[in-house]
Design a protein around this motif. Structure first.
Motif, short mmCIF file in Angstrom:
data_model
loop_
_atom_site.label_atom_id
_atom_site.label_comp_id
_atom_site.label_asym_id
_atom_site.label_seq_id
_atom_site.Cartn_x
_atom_site.Cartn_y
_atom_site.Cartn_z
N ARG A 137 0.82 -1.22 0.00
CA ARG A 137 0.00 0.00 0.00
C ARG A 137 0.85 1.26 0.00
O ARG A 137 0.40 2.29 -0.48
CB ARG A 137 -0.95 -0.01 1.20
CG ARG A 137 -1.96 -1.12 1.16
CD ARG A 137 -2.94 -1.07 2.31
NE ARG A 137 -4.07 -0.21 2.02
CZ ARG A 137 -5.12 -0.06 2.81
NH1 ARG A 137 -5.16 -0.70 3.97
NH2 ARG A 137 -6.11 0.74 2.48
N VAL A 138 2.06 1.19 0.53
CA VAL A 138 2.93 2.38 0.53
C VAL A 138 3.96 2.34 -0.59
O VAL A 138 4.86 3.17 -0.64
CB VAL A 138 3.63 2.55 1.89
CG1 VAL A 138 2.61 2.71 3.01
CG2 VAL A 138 4.60 1.40 2.18
N GLY A 139 3.83 1.37 -1.50
CA GLY A 139 4.71 1.31 -2.66
C GLY A 139 6.12 0.85 -2.37
O GLY A 139 7.06 1.23 -3.06
N LEU A 140 6.29 -0.04 -1.37
CA LEU A 140 7.62 -0.53 -1.03
C LEU A 140 7.77 -2.03 -1.23
O LEU A 140 8.71 -2.63 -0.72
CB LEU A 140 7.96 -0.18 0.43
CG LEU A 140 8.34 1.27 0.73
CD1 LEU A 140 8.61 1.43 2.23
CD2 LEU A 140 9.56 1.70 -0.07
N ALA A 141 6.86 -2.63 -1.99
CA ALA A 141 6.93 -4.08 -2.18
C ALA A 141 8.25 -4.51 -2.81
O ALA A 141 8.81 -5.56 -2.46
CB ALA A 141 5.75 -4.55 -3.02
N ASP A 142 8.77 -3.68 -3.73
CA ASP A 142 10.02 -4.04 -4.41
C ASP A 142 11.26 -3.78 -3.56
O ASP A 142 12.36 -4.18 -3.92
CB ASP A 142 10.14 -3.29 -5.73
CG ASP A 142 10.16 -1.78 -5.55
OD1 ASP A 142 9.64 -1.30 -4.53
OD2 ASP A 142 10.71 -1.09 -6.43
N ARG A 143 11.08 -3.11 -2.40
CA ARG A 143 12.20 -2.84 -1.50
C ARG A 143 12.01 -3.52 -0.14
O ARG A 143 12.75 -3.23 0.81
CB ARG A 143 12.35 -1.32 -1.27
CG ARG A 143 12.55 -0.49 -2.54
CD ARG A 143 13.84 -0.83 -3.25
NE ARG A 143 15.02 -0.53 -2.45
CZ ARG A 143 15.65 0.65 -2.47
NH1 ARG A 143 15.22 1.62 -3.26
NH2 ARG A 143 16.72 0.85 -1.73
N ALA A 144 11.05 -4.42 -0.06
CA ALA A 144 10.69 -5.01 1.23
C ALA A 144 11.83 -5.77 1.89
O ALA A 144 11.91 -5.85 3.12
CB ALA A 144 9.48 -5.94 1.07
N ASP A 145 12.75 -6.31 1.09
CA ASP A 145 13.85 -7.09 1.65
C ASP A 145 15.17 -6.31 1.66
O ASP A 145 16.24 -6.89 1.91
CB ASP A 145 14.00 -8.40 0.89
CG ASP A 145 12.76 -9.28 1.05
OD1 ASP A 145 12.32 -9.47 2.20
OD2 ASP A 145 12.21 -9.74 0.03
N ASP A 146 15.09 -5.01 1.43
CA ASP A 146 16.26 -4.13 1.57
C ASP A 146 16.37 -3.65 3.00
O ASP A 146 15.36 -3.46 3.69
CB ASP A 146 16.14 -2.92 0.65
CG ASP A 146 16.25 -3.29 -0.83
OD1 ASP A 146 16.46 -4.48 -1.12
OD2 ASP A 146 16.13 -2.38 -1.66
N ARG A 147 17.59 -3.45 3.46
CA ARG A 147 17.80 -2.96 4.83
C ARG A 147 17.36 -1.51 4.94
O ARG A 147 17.52 -0.71 4.03
CB ARG A 147 19.25 -3.13 5.25
CG ARG A 147 19.71 -4.58 5.31
CD ARG A 147 21.07 -4.71 5.95
NE ARG A 147 21.56 -6.08 5.84
CZ ARG A 147 21.21 -7.07 6.66
NH1 ARG A 147 20.36 -6.83 7.65
NH2 ARG A 147 21.70 -8.29 6.50
N MET A 148 16.85 -1.17 6.12
CA MET A 148 16.37 0.19 6.37
C MET A 148 17.47 1.23 6.14
O MET A 148 17.22 2.33 5.66
CB MET A 148 15.82 0.31 7.79
CG MET A 148 14.57 -0.51 8.07
SD MET A 148 13.09 0.14 7.28
CE MET A 148 12.83 1.65 8.23
N LYS A 149 18.70 0.87 6.46
CA LYS A 149 19.80 1.83 6.35
C LYS A 149 20.12 2.19 4.91
O LYS A 149 20.82 3.17 4.66
CB LYS A 149 21.04 1.28 7.05
CG LYS A 149 21.67 0.06 6.39
CD LYS A 149 22.91 -0.39 7.16
CE LYS A 149 23.57 -1.59 6.49
NZ LYS A 149 24.79 -2.02 7.23
N THR A 150 19.60 1.43 3.95
CA THR A 150 19.88 1.71 2.54
C THR A 150 18.81 2.60 1.91
O THR A 150 18.95 3.01 0.75
CB THR A 150 19.98 0.41 1.73
OG1 THR A 150 18.68 -0.22 1.67
CG2 THR A 150 20.99 -0.54 2.34
N LEU A 151 17.75 2.90 2.64
CA LEU A 151 16.62 3.63 2.07
C LEU A 151 16.85 5.14 2.10
O LEU A 151 17.54 5.66 2.98
CB LEU A 151 15.34 3.30 2.82
CG LEU A 151 14.92 1.84 2.92
CD1 LEU A 151 13.58 1.74 3.62
CD2 LEU A 151 14.85 1.19 1.54
N SER A 152 16.23 5.83 1.17
CA SER A 152 16.21 7.30 1.20
C SER A 152 15.29 7.76 2.32
O SER A 152 14.50 6.98 2.88
CB SER A 152 15.71 7.84 -0.13
OG SER A 152 14.34 7.50 -0.32
N GLY A 153 15.36 9.05 2.63
CA GLY A 153 14.51 9.59 3.69
C GLY A 153 13.03 9.41 3.39
O GLY A 153 12.23 9.07 4.28
#
Length: 268
Positions: A137-153
């Motif tokens: 729902r928030v458009g993060l399905a393709d990043r669901a298995d990425d670590r939080m520290k790698t995400l943009s703000g």
């Protein structure tokens, strides 16, 4: 199929999801940031506006049961926020995104939202599906298995929104949720708000008047911890005129109400 708690299917025994009467909440030991607030909010999307220091964040924290009332009364889903009885059950039914939230940087997005679902006592067998639905729902399905520290703000903010909705809350409290989101993400977020507002009491605290105009059916304007206005965005726009500060009718209405002497403000 999701498990259903008895409390979720019990007949509604309250008139409003949120009801405050003469509510007083302190920020720190001395300052009364919310001072004598009367407010009733039901299902739908409510935009909470006000200048810096108006008491918005303090009010949101009180609605999230982080702060206790110093005076007056506050009922959430028919339960007093000042007492202990039923408070745990109410917290299970609240979603909350503060302005700043902590997380383990090594967690993946999925692990972070799973952990928050566990804290909110979502039944264990329902967690995987609830997490997947929230990240989609928030458009993060393709990043669901990425670590939080790698995400943009902006992506971290979207992960914060996912944890707030993972338990399908009856009351959803969002404090400055669009900080860090780009224009396209803000548009998608407005669409999500409108979807959530069909069966949830959503309160969005923001400085962005245009977000309120686009996504909210109801506007709450506070200043100095007191209610200045409550009504539709159209009614807020009608409060302003061409001489008032702002680039849009709703911004001019906002500035007009705040510039009036306190006895003349009232509520609409």
């Amino acid at each position: 199929m999701s498990a259903v708690r008895t409390a979720d299917i019990a007949p509604t025994a309250y008139a409003w999801e949120i009801q405050a009467k003469g509510l007083m909440v302190r920020a720190g030991k001395r300052r009364m940031a919310v001072d004598g607030l009367d407010l009733s909010l039901g299902t739908g999307v409510h935009g909470l506006l006000g200048p810096n220091g108006a008491g918005k964040t303090t009010l949101i924290r009180a609605l999230a049961t982080v702060l206790r009332p110093a005076g007056g009364s506050l009922e959430l889903l028919g339960v007093s926020a000042g007492g202990h009885t039923g408070r745990r059950e109410v917290r299970r039914r609240i979603g909350y995104l503060p302005q700043e939230f902590g997380y383990y940087r090594r967690f993946t997005v999925r692990e972070f939202v799973e952990y928050m679902a566990w804290l909110k006592e979502v039944p264990r067998k329902d967690i995987p599906a609830a997490v997947q639905r929230a990240v989609e729902r928030v458009g993060l399905a393709d990043r669901a298995d990425d670590r939080m520290k790698t995400l943009s703000g902006g992506m971290v903010r979207r992960a914060g929104i996912a944890q707030a909705i993972v338990n399908d809350p009856r009351i959803l409290l969002l404090d400055e949720p669009t900080v860090g989101l780009d224009p396209a993400q803000r548009l998608r977020f407005r669409e999500l708000l409108q979807q959530l507002g069909t069966d949830t009491c959503v309160v969005v605290s923001t400085h962005l008047v245009e977000d309120v105009a686009a996504a909210c059916a109801d506007v709450v304007l506070i200043a100095d911890g007191a209610l200045v206005f409550q009504g539709t965005p159209d009614r807020l726009a009608e409060a302003g005129g061409p001489r008032d500060v702002g680039d849009s009718p709703i911004e001019r209405g906002y500035s007009a109400l705040l510039s009036r002497p306190e006895p003349e403000r009232g509520t609409w």
